[in-house]
Each structure stands twice: as C-alpha cells, then as structure tokens.
Design a protein around this motif. Sequence first.
Motif, PDB file in Angstrom:
ATOM      1  N   ARG A 252      -9.122  13.030  35.300  1.00 54.90           N
ATOM      2  CA  ARG A 252      -8.138  13.275  34.226  1.00 54.90           C
ATOM      3  C   ARG A 252      -8.693  14.161  33.116  1.00 54.90           C
ATOM      4  NH1 ARG A 252      -4.462   7.871  33.387  1.00 54.90           N
ATOM      5  NH2 ARG A 252      -3.922   7.568  35.579  1.00 54.90           N
TER       6      ARG A 252
ATOM      7  N   ASN B  69      -3.630  16.067  40.996  1.00 57.43           N
ATOM      8  CA  ASN B  69      -2.895  16.974  40.121  1.00 57.43           C
ATOM      9  C   ASN B  69      -3.587  16.990  38.754  1.00 57.43           C
ATOM     10  OD1 ASN B  69      -0.959  18.477  38.753  1.00 57.43           O
ATOM     11  ND2 ASN B  69       0.763  17.350  39.616  1.00 57.43           N
TER      12      ASN B  69
ATOM     13  N   SER C 237      -4.488  16.986  34.913  1.00 56.79           N
ATOM     14  CA  SER C 237      -3.666  16.498  33.794  1.00 56.79           C
ATOM     15  C   SER C 237      -4.427  16.457  32.486  1.00 56.79           C
ATOM     16  CB  SER C 237      -3.134  15.095  34.116  1.00 56.79           C
ATOM     17  OG  SER C 237      -4.201  14.177  34.329  1.00 56.79           O
TER      18      SER C 237
ATOM     19  N   GLY D 217      -0.575  21.816  35.082  1.00 56.66           N
ATOM     20  CA  GLY D 217      -0.682  20.981  36.273  1.00 56.66           C
ATOM     21  C   GLY D 217      -0.006  21.674  37.429  1.00 56.66           C
ATOM     22  N   TYR D 218       0.140  20.962  38.528  1.00 51.15           N
ATOM     23  CA  TYR D 218       0.801  21.517  39.701  1.00 51.15           C
ATOM     24  C   TYR D 218       2.269  21.125  39.759  1.00 51.15           C
ATOM     25  CZ  TYR D 218      -4.010  22.379  41.220  1.00 51.15           C
ATOM     26  OH  TYR D 218      -5.311  22.803  41.302  1.00 51.15           O
ATOM     27  N   THR D 219       2.773  20.627  38.667  1.00 52.04           N
ATOM     28  CA  THR D 219       4.200  20.385  38.514  1.00 52.04           C
ATOM     29  C   THR D 219       4.563  20.771  37.093  1.00 52.04           C
ATOM     30  OG1 THR D 219       5.980  18.764  38.855  1.00 52.04           O
ATOM     31  CG2 THR D 219       3.972  17.972  37.759  1.00 52.04           C
TER      32      THR D 219
ATOM     33  N   ASN E 296      10.107  15.204  34.877  1.00 50.36           N
ATOM     34  CA  ASN E 296       9.261  15.981  35.780  1.00 50.36           C
ATOM     35  C   ASN E 296      10.177  16.917  36.553  1.00 50.36           C
ATOM     36  OD1 ASN E 296       7.705  17.003  37.872  1.00 50.36           O
ATOM     37  ND2 ASN E 296       6.695  15.060  38.338  1.00 50.36           N
TER      38      ASN E 296
ATOM     39  N   ARG F  39       6.406  17.680  42.742  1.00 49.70           N
ATOM     40  CA  ARG F  39       5.415  16.670  43.082  1.00 49.70           C
ATOM     41  C   ARG F  39       5.132  15.797  41.872  1.00 49.70           C
ATOM     42  NH1 ARG F  39      -0.524  18.872  44.332  1.00 49.70           N
ATOM     43  NH2 ARG F  39      -0.984  16.684  43.878  1.00 49.70           N
TER      44      ARG F  39
ATOM     45  N   GLY G   8       3.225  13.928  38.871  1.00 49.62           N
ATOM     46  CA  GLY G   8       2.233  14.445  37.930  1.00 49.62           C
ATOM     47  C   GLY G   8       2.191  13.626  36.652  1.00 49.62           C
ATOM     48  N   GLU G   9       1.316  14.051  35.751  1.00 46.11           N
ATOM     49  CA  GLU G   9       1.173  13.384  34.462  1.00 46.11           C
ATOM     50  C   GLU G   9       1.238  14.409  33.343  1.00 46.11           C
ATOM     51  OE1 GLU G   9      -2.141  10.724  34.175  1.00 46.11           O
ATOM     52  OE2 GLU G   9      -1.808   9.866  36.155  1.00 46.11           O
ATOM     53  N   GLN G  10       1.749  13.986  32.227  1.00 43.62           N
ATOM     54  CA  GLN G  10       1.882  14.840  31.050  1.00 43.62           C
ATOM     55  C   GLN G  10       1.510  14.026  29.821  1.00 43.62           C
ATOM     56  OE1 GLN G  10       1.622  17.490  29.216  1.00 43.62           O
ATOM     57  NE2 GLN G  10       3.269  18.620  30.264  1.00 43.62           N
TER      58      GLN G  10
ATOM     59  N   ALA H 193       3.347   9.275  33.392  1.00 42.21           N
ATOM     60  CA  ALA H 193       3.322   9.649  34.805  1.00 42.21           C
ATOM     61  C   ALA H 193       4.742   9.610  35.342  1.00 42.21           C
ATOM     62  CB  ALA H 193       2.431   8.690  35.587  1.00 42.21           C
TER      63      ALA H 193
END
Length: 790
Positions: A391, A600, A602, A651-653, A681, A685, A687-689, A716
């Motif tokens: 993370r 992913n 974050s 991230g990847y989202t 989201n 996929r 993810g986390e923010q 998440a």
Amino acid sequence: MTTVEPEIEATYADATAPVDERVSDLLARMTREEKLAQLGSTWAFTLLEGGRFAVERARPILRHGLGHVTRVAGATSLKAAQVARAANAIQRFLVTETRLGIPAIVHEEVCSGVMAREATIFPQAIGVASTWDPELNRQLADAVRAQMRAMGSHQGLSPVLDVVRDPRWGRTEETYGEDPYLVSRMGVAFVRGLQGVDLTDGVLATAKHFVGYGASEGGLNWAPANLPPRLLREVYLYPFEAAVREGGLQSVMAGYHELDGVPCHANQELLADVLRGQWGFTGSVVSDYFAVNDLHSYHHFAQDKQQAATVGLGAGVDVELPATDAYADALGRALDAGEVSAARLDEAVSRVLRHKVELGLFEDPYVDEDVAATTANAERHRDVALEIARRSLVLLKNDGVLPLLGEAGTVALIGPNADDARHLLGDYSFAAHIEALVEARKRRGLLGEMMTIPDDLEIDESTDGVPTVRDELAARLGDRLRFARGCDVRDPSTDGFAEAVAAAAAADVAVLVLGDRSGLTPGATTGESRDRSSLDLPGVQEELVRAVVATGTPVVAVLVAGRPVGSDFLHEECAAVLMAWLPGETGGQAIAEVLLGEVNPSGRLPISYPRGVGQIPVFYGHKVSGGRSHWHGDYVDSPVAPRYVFGHGLGYTSFAIDDAVVENAEVRAGDSVGVEVTVTNTGDRAGEQVVQLYVRDPQATITRPVLELKAFARVAAAAGQRVTVRFALPTGQLGFYDRSMAYAVEAGQIEVYVGFSAADHTHAGTFVVGADPERPTPKVFSGTAEVRQL
C-alpha cells in the motif's frame, strides 16, 4: 519469566504499592552517585566480550546502577536469542550485584522496525505515510513492541514526528511527510501500538526530534531551524502535542539543532514551559546521541562540559544518551557548585524510576531466550510488513504500460537497485547501522568521541533472506526476464551501459529500478547526514535513463529512494513512474506484484514532489500570497506547481466523486460538522482510494493556508461499486494561534473541499461557526470517518 525476590523489605520492591510511593521510597534510599547513574547510559558493547556479558569489564560501569543500556541488538551482531541472553545477563548483574538492585531500560532504534539482526525490516516511515492508513502503522508498532519485549528491550526511539518540507534533507525518509495532520495521525497510531494498553507489556515510545529539526537551513543536518512562533506551534509542534495529549506519549527526544539562537537541548521554554507546563507531559526527555556535550563542543553555547550538563539538565533533559558523558563527573561538579539543584536532580531521577516501575522491570527483568528467537521476524510480522509495502507504493505516472505484459513479451530489468537487497532498506535498518559501526571502527570515533568500537565486537553486514526485485520478477517471469545492472548508484562508471541498452532494445518493455542507497556512511546518498543539493538521481543514473529511453522501448522507472528524486527527462519521457521509497524486506515482492498487476497500487504522496531544488520549499498548505510570483505566477524557467501534488497517486482503476455535502449550514463553536462524500469506482477492477477532506478559512484575523488537511479515509470498492464516507469534523480542529498567541476558534465561514489530492478536489460547501463566548472551544486533533459500502 523469572520473578525477582528482593533481598530487603522495601516499599519500592512491593509490586502492590502505588507507583508514586515506590518511586519516593527508592529515591530516598539512593546516594548521589546512584542517582547520577540513573541519568546515564552505556553502549551495550562496552559490557560484552565476544558477544557475551563480561563481568569484570562491566563492573566499573554498572557499580552504581544504570539508567539505560544502548542498543543490545542494534549495536552488536547478536541474533535474537543472543540479544535476550545478553540483556538478561546485564539485568542479572544490576539486580544481584548492585546495592539497590535497580534494573536498566534497554533502548533500541525502531525507525523501520527493531534495528536488530533478525528482526522484521518494515518500509521506511515515508513509505508508511504513503499508505495513509494509521491502523497499519499501529500494527507495525505493535509488531515492534512484541519483538522488543521478547528480546529484553523497553524503549524505542521513534516515532519521528518532524514535519519536513525540504527533501534535500537526508532524513526525509524517516518522516511522515509535510503535513502536520497526517504526521500526527501516523504518530499517534505508532505511539499507541508501541506502548500498548499497559506498559507492563509495552515499550516506551520516544517522539523525536523536538522540535523543527526537519526545517533546517539548506536542508542540512543539525543546521538551525528558522521558524516564527506561530508556524512553530501550528505546524511543527502540532504532531508532538497530539502524541502527548491523545497518544499518552511517555518520552521525547530533543533535537540537535537550534531555534532562534537556543539549542533545543538547552531550551527551557520548549522542554519545560510548553511540553510539561502547557501540555501536561509527565514522561522523560532523553538527549539525542552526544547532544548534551554538543552544547559545548558543537554549538559553543556552553563553555565546558560542566556548563553543558548544567544547562541541559536545567532545561529539562532527564537522560543522557548513548553513553554517560556530561552527566557523570561534570554534572557532579555542577551539583557541588550549586549550579544545578538537588531538587532538579531528584525530579529527573524520579521520571526514570517511574518508567522502570511502570514497565514492570522490578518484577520481571528477564525474558525467555527461546521466545525471542521465535518472535523476531515471525511470519505474522512479515505479513504486516508486506501489507504496508504493497500500500506504500505510489504510482506517479502511467500511460498504460502498467500493469506489465501478460502471457507474452520480454522484460529487460535494469538498474543498480534491481538486484541489491541492501538498497531496499532505510538508514535505520540493521544493515545500514552495521556499516556505520564498521566506519566508526575504521576511523576510531565516528559520530562522536564517545563511540569507540571494541576490536572484539563481531560485525556482520548480512542481508540474508531479503529478496530483490530481480528475485521476485524472475520467480514470476522466468526466462522472459533479462537483467543488466547498467551502473552503480554513485560510481561514475558507464561500463555497463552497452549491456543495458542491448537488453532494453531486445525487450518489449524495460523496467529501470533506480534511486538511492540509504545509510549514514559516505557511500550513502540518503539518510542521516546524507543531504543533497540536487534531486536528480545520483551518479550516472540519469545518463542511463537517457540511454535506455533512446532505444524506443517503453520504459518503466521504479524509484527506490528516500526522497522525491528524478529529473524532468525521467518523469517526462518514461512511460510510467512508480515511487517505491525504501520498502523494506518485503519490498521486492510488493514491487513485482504491482508491476505485474497482482496488486493494484494505492499509495498516495505524503509530501509534494518538486520539479527540482529551485522550487524548495514547495508544499500544498502555503498562504494565499505564497505559492506563486506576483504577478506573472510562475518562475521564468519553471512552473511553480510541484511535479506531483500532495496526496497524488494513481491506480489501475479510476474513482469519481458523485456527491459531497456539508450537512450543517451553521454550528456553534465546540460542535461538529458532518460532511458526507459518495465515491464510485468507475473502472473495471477492484481498487482503493484515499478520500481527503480539506478546509479553508477565508475570514480569519490571521492569514491562513489556502488548504488544510483535516480528515481522510481509505476506501476499497469493487468495479462499479459506490462507497459513502461520512466525516465528523469537530470545530475544535479549526482553530489557530491568534495575535496574542492563544489557540482560538473564531466565528466565521469555513470552506470545505473533498477529493483525491490537494489539487484534485471539489468544493463540498461551506458552513458558519457561530460565536459562543460562554462556551470555550478546546483544541481537538481529529474527528471520525465512517465508511459504508453501497
């Protein structure tokens, strides 16, 4: 554990007696020599020979007792069970061979885990801060607590609560970044995790470096910090105050530097008036290493060692570390001359004794050596380290090249940090400090004349068991991975360039793992006393980047570093940039997982990322008149905005804010304001923010920052999922120091912003704080955040 049977009937030996009575009884029985001994310390290696306790070597040092033993683990190469055995032997001598049988406090460095040969090596603090997850920091500290107690240690020299806004400073990596609120949340969590529910099973946390150490002139170590009083209180003192008032902090370490002409170890206003008088701190103040005598030898503030002891103890420094120097004969002479009162001596000694009682040392001074071996770097602790490392990685830029290729394609792995486990570790890791011991032995006195390394001290610089990025990628990619080192971190040789360029040209993507080597020796590029005048990569690494980019193969730069680094060319021309900081023993795995899309990314920046040193200081919370050149705005040759802003991370989202509402139009001072944010989201996929809440006070009677972070929450969400965060923001968080330097929450309008960085945010609304002269508003350090998935 063994229970001590006191040889005499005394209140201080009665575990059922109140702490105050035990301390008073013991103090009344002590001679002056025994009292002075409690304010001192010694390096563990002065008591050992061949790795074992040496009675005759130790007897003259311990004859009157001792306050602290310095780094049984961190200043030797002993394994965990051997550390416990040595600590037990030291305590046994003190308990059975001294008149009053007072055990010692063993302290260790814990900036990235216990600085011990077999202990878990966690990510460096700047990486921990990039998680924006205080609970993970609490878990880290709890793991450190368990390992320290198992090895017979009782005080950890952490957390580092220095707010840093100048990444030239080498110790940037040890900090939680530029924002006082984020630093305070991380710091309070660490203190709670380390000290535990009860000190009988806890470890004393030592917040450092009190105060403003990270705001030094020129980013230079030990240099003066020029901080006006309001800035000092609102930014630099704030995390320490939160740690004392909220976290129950039990120890503070004074800084090496000076403030407005007064070295911190001589600053009674800070150590007595603010820390104890205003905040109610009841713990101990310890010196930084060698810093009491530095009042004489470095600052020339005191004319000799005796005056240094007088000034230091008089200002409020209770314990001298790492070895008794000024607080020995020199302090005795000061007492004889009446320059220090007996009452001040008793006060300092009482604080040390109180800690020893509260830690349960009189009842249980010994530890089980077998438990030490199984607790050090246990799997559960490595799991925490891996979760933090995952993370902590901040994806700064990505044009779509990440995650890396799936089933097909080859990867060229290049760079000095790609296949070197040592380079994944911070400056207060065991391997880095062992290098400092080697250097000290070679130079016969590095880090001060008190640090002379015995010739019989075994020194083992091993990083066994720490996988590299190459190890982890090779395990996943097999023969699809091609490796070429290219160059060293600092060495000017370009002999490896041709191999690196050939590997990149033949690959589908090139991963350059670049950056720093952390430590305290001249070979290090980041860490304590490793300050830099440039933020470009050291050595010939920038030339390597240019050579590899010129092949036309897409380039991913992975920066393993202790500070923001990299030239304009690197950040503009590389297809992706991943900031890995110094991710510790599981860092290679975390980096590989993120590069390949198994995890992913974050992490979010806890510090603004400058374009170059010409922008420094650059930070998000500047005043309205700051952050720009009036009237054109930018520099002639550069934008004023940082390369990447505080709170930034990809991230990847993708995430979007659907709605943000301030629930209260008006509140009375002392109440809380509700702010609700709905986030979706919007990618394909999970993810986390990190949802960040900022405020601005446009009507204050003192100019305020354009934005101030007041809350955050990590969320998440699965692809397409909506999440609601409800913040409760106490008005007591909104105060500042008014013209009379009193903390005040003024009536007036407050603007609220929510978003994903200090630049990527939306205006959620405003509210008005109503005046209520009958209801004073105390300072509040945090509110609450409730996350609900929809």
